[in-house]
Design a protein around this motif. Structure first.
Motif, mmCIF file in Angstrom:
data_model
loop_
_atom_site.group_PDB
_atom_site.id
_atom_site.type_symbol
_atom_site.label_atom_id
_atom_site.label_comp_id
_atom_site.label_asym_id
_atom_site.label_seq_id
_atom_site.Cartn_x
_atom_site.Cartn_y
_atom_site.Cartn_z
ATOM 1 N N THR A 33 6.566 66.567 -59.528
ATOM 2 C CA THR A 33 5.475 65.736 -59.037
ATOM 3 C C THR A 33 5.627 65.478 -57.545
ATOM 4 O OG1 THR A 33 5.334 64.652 -61.197
ATOM 5 C CG2 THR A 33 4.277 63.536 -59.351
ATOM 6 N N ASP A 34 6.873 65.285 -57.091
ATOM 7 C CA ASP A 34 7.123 65.061 -55.663
ATOM 8 C C ASP A 34 6.623 66.232 -54.829
ATOM 9 O OD1 ASP A 34 8.232 62.564 -55.838
ATOM 10 O OD2 ASP A 34 10.296 63.269 -55.941
ATOM 11 N N ALA A 37 2.818 66.370 -54.812
ATOM 12 C CA ALA A 37 2.277 65.263 -54.024
ATOM 13 C C ALA A 37 2.409 65.540 -52.531
ATOM 14 C CB ALA A 37 2.989 63.968 -54.385
ATOM 15 N N TYR A 67 -6.204 61.684 -54.266
ATOM 16 C CA TYR A 67 -5.812 61.746 -55.673
ATOM 17 C C TYR A 67 -6.489 62.921 -56.373
ATOM 18 C CZ TYR A 67 -4.910 60.680 -60.505
ATOM 19 O OH TYR A 67 -4.509 60.786 -61.814
ATOM 20 N N MET A 70 -4.689 66.013 -55.404
ATOM 21 C CA MET A 70 -3.388 66.083 -56.060
ATOM 22 C C MET A 70 -3.532 66.513 -57.513
ATOM 23 S SD MET A 70 -1.632 62.648 -54.454
ATOM 24 C CE MET A 70 -0.185 62.681 -55.502
ATOM 25 N N PHE A 71 -4.516 65.953 -58.210
ATOM 26 C CA PHE A 71 -4.690 66.280 -59.619
ATOM 27 C C PHE A 71 -5.174 67.720 -59.783
ATOM 28 C CE2 PHE A 71 -6.817 65.821 -63.849
ATOM 29 C CZ PHE A 71 -5.669 65.502 -64.561
ATOM 30 N N TYR A 74 -2.224 69.843 -59.323
ATOM 31 C CA TYR A 74 -1.390 69.774 -60.518
ATOM 32 C C TYR A 74 -1.930 70.703 -61.611
ATOM 33 C CZ TYR A 74 0.735 68.202 -64.807
ATOM 34 O OH TYR A 74 1.392 68.179 -66.016
ATOM 35 N N ARG A 127 2.469 62.260 -65.310
ATOM 36 C CA ARG A 127 2.476 62.726 -63.924
ATOM 37 C C ARG A 127 1.285 62.181 -63.153
ATOM 38 N NH1 ARG A 127 5.136 68.153 -62.370
ATOM 39 N NH2 ARG A 127 6.721 68.513 -63.946
ATOM 40 N N SER A 130 2.296 58.789 -62.014
ATOM 41 C CA SER A 130 3.311 58.905 -60.981
ATOM 42 C C SER A 130 2.706 59.369 -59.663
ATOM 43 C CB SER A 130 4.401 59.880 -61.433
ATOM 44 O OG SER A 130 5.366 60.073 -60.434
ATOM 45 N N SER A 131 1.749 60.284 -59.722
ATOM 46 C CA SER A 131 1.097 60.779 -58.515
ATOM 47 C C SER A 131 0.326 59.670 -57.810
ATOM 48 C CB SER A 131 0.139 61.923 -58.861
ATOM 49 O OG SER A 131 0.834 63.024 -59.392
ATOM 50 N N LYS A 134 2.803 57.489 -55.969
ATOM 51 C CA LYS A 134 3.317 58.149 -54.773
ATOM 52 C C LYS A 134 2.266 58.179 -53.673
ATOM 53 C CE LYS A 134 6.582 60.999 -57.348
ATOM 54 N NZ LYS A 134 7.760 60.241 -56.889
ATOM 55 N N LEU A 135 1.019 58.345 -54.066
ATOM 56 C CA LEU A 135 -0.071 58.329 -53.091
ATOM 57 C C LEU A 135 -0.165 56.974 -52.403
ATOM 58 C CD1 LEU A 135 -2.710 59.181 -51.716
ATOM 59 C CD2 LEU A 135 -3.894 58.764 -53.888
#
Length: 261
Positions: A33-34, A37, A67, A70-71, A74, A127, A130-131, A134-135
Motif C-alpha cells: 500500500t505504501d 500510495a 484517493y 490511488m484506488f 490499486y 487497503r 489504509s490508503s 496515508k493520503l
C-alpha cells in the motif's frame, strides 16, 4: 503445495493448500500500500511545494482526486497480481499428458478459488482504508501540521494533533482525528478512541450516512469531515458535518495558534 493451517469446513485439504499457494503468490507480486500510495502522493506534495497554499483552497478536490487515483492504481496492480498468482498456482496442472489439467483443477478445486478471491476482496477493503489514512497524513504534512500518527491512547485513532506528548499532558486541548472511507457502525469506535480528547473528528468519503447516525454522532461530540461536494449536496443541514476546508480554518488552525502560545 505448502501446507497451511487447518482448512475451513467444506473445503478439502488439497483446496486449502492451493488456496494458500495462490495467496502467497499474490502477496509476492502485489505492491505494498505504501508503494502504491507514493505513486500518487508524490504528485500531491510536489504541487503544494511548487505553489504553497494552493492545496488549502481546494483541499476537498485534492483529497477526492488523489484517493480516486490511488484506488484506480490499486485495482490495476491487483488485476496484474491476480493474473500472476493464478498462473503460478495452476501452471503445474497442465502437462503434455494432461493438456486439460488446468480446467480439471478448476473443476476439482472450486473452493480454493472461492477462498482466494474472498481473501483478495477483504484485503482490498483493508487497503482502501489504509490508503485514505496515508493520503490524509501526506496532506497534513505537506500543509505543515504537526501530529502523531496511530497513537495508542484510549484506543487507536489515526491522528492526534498536535502530539501524543501534548495529549498525555492536556488531552482536552487536543484534536483526535480518525479516517474511515465508509462509516457504518464503526464510527462508534471513536467514542472510545477519543474519550479523553477535547474534539473528535471523523473524516470519510461515505455518501450514505443516515440522519439517525449523524444525530447520534452529534450527541457524542463527533464532527464528520467530508469533501465539500458531499457537505453541500447531502449533509448541508447537519451542523456537525463540515468540509475539509472548514476543518482547517475553523478548528485546526485556531488550535495551532493556541498550541504555539
Amino acid at each position: 503445495m505448502a501446507k497451511g493451517k487447518k482448512p475451513k469446513p467444506g473445503i478439502t485439504d488439497q483446496e486449502w493448500e492451493l488456496h494458500g499457494d495462490l495467496k502467497r503468490a499474490f502477496a509476492r507480486i502485489m505492491p505494498s500500500t505504501d508503494k502504491i500510495a507514493k505513486e500518487v502522493l508524490s504528485d500531491v506534495v510536489l504541487a503544494e511545494e511548487r505553489l504553497p497554499g494552493s492545496m488549502r483552497t481546494r483541499l476537498s478536490a485534492v483529497i477526492t482526486d488523489a484517493y480516486e487515483k490511488m484506488f484506480a492504481s490499486y485495482l490495476e496492480h491487483e488485476r496484474t497480481s491476480l493474473g500472476g498468482a493464478l498462473f503460478y498456482g495452476f501452471q503445474h496442472f497442465s502437462t503434455e499428458d494432461m493438456p486439460d489439467g488446468v480446467l480439471n483443477a478448476i473443476r476439482d478445486y472450486p473452493k480454493a478459488l472461492d477462498e482466494f478471491f474472498l481473501s483478495v476482496s477483504q484485503g482490498r477493503k483493508a487497503r482502501a482504508g489504509s490508503s485514505f489514512e496515508k493520503l490524509l497524513a501526506a496532506v497534513f504534512r505537506a500543509l505543515g501540521y504537526e501530529f502523531t500518527e496511530q497513537p495508542v491512547i484510549d484506543g487507536k485513532p489515526d491522528f492526534v494533533f498536535p502530539s501524543i506528548e501534548h495529549y498525555r499532558k492536556a488531552a482536552m486541548d487536543c484534536i483526535v482525528f480518525t479516517a474511515k472511507t465508509t462509516v457504518r457502525e464503526r464510527w462508534r469506535q471513536i467514542t472510545t478512541e477519543g474519550a479523553k480528547g477535547g474534539q473528535m473528528f471523523l473524516a470519510t468519503l461515505d455518501d450514505g450516512i443516515t440522519d439517525e447516525d449523524l444525530k447520534e454522532m452529534s450527541s457524542q461530540r463527533i464532527y464528520l469531515v467530508v469533501p465539500k461536494h458531499l457537505k453541500d449536496s447531502l449533509y448541508g443541514s447537519q451542523v456537525n458535518v463540515i468540509s475539509f476546508e472548514l476543518f482547517l480554518s475553523e478548528f485546526l488552525d485556531p488550535a495551532v495558534k493556541r498550541w504555539r502560545r
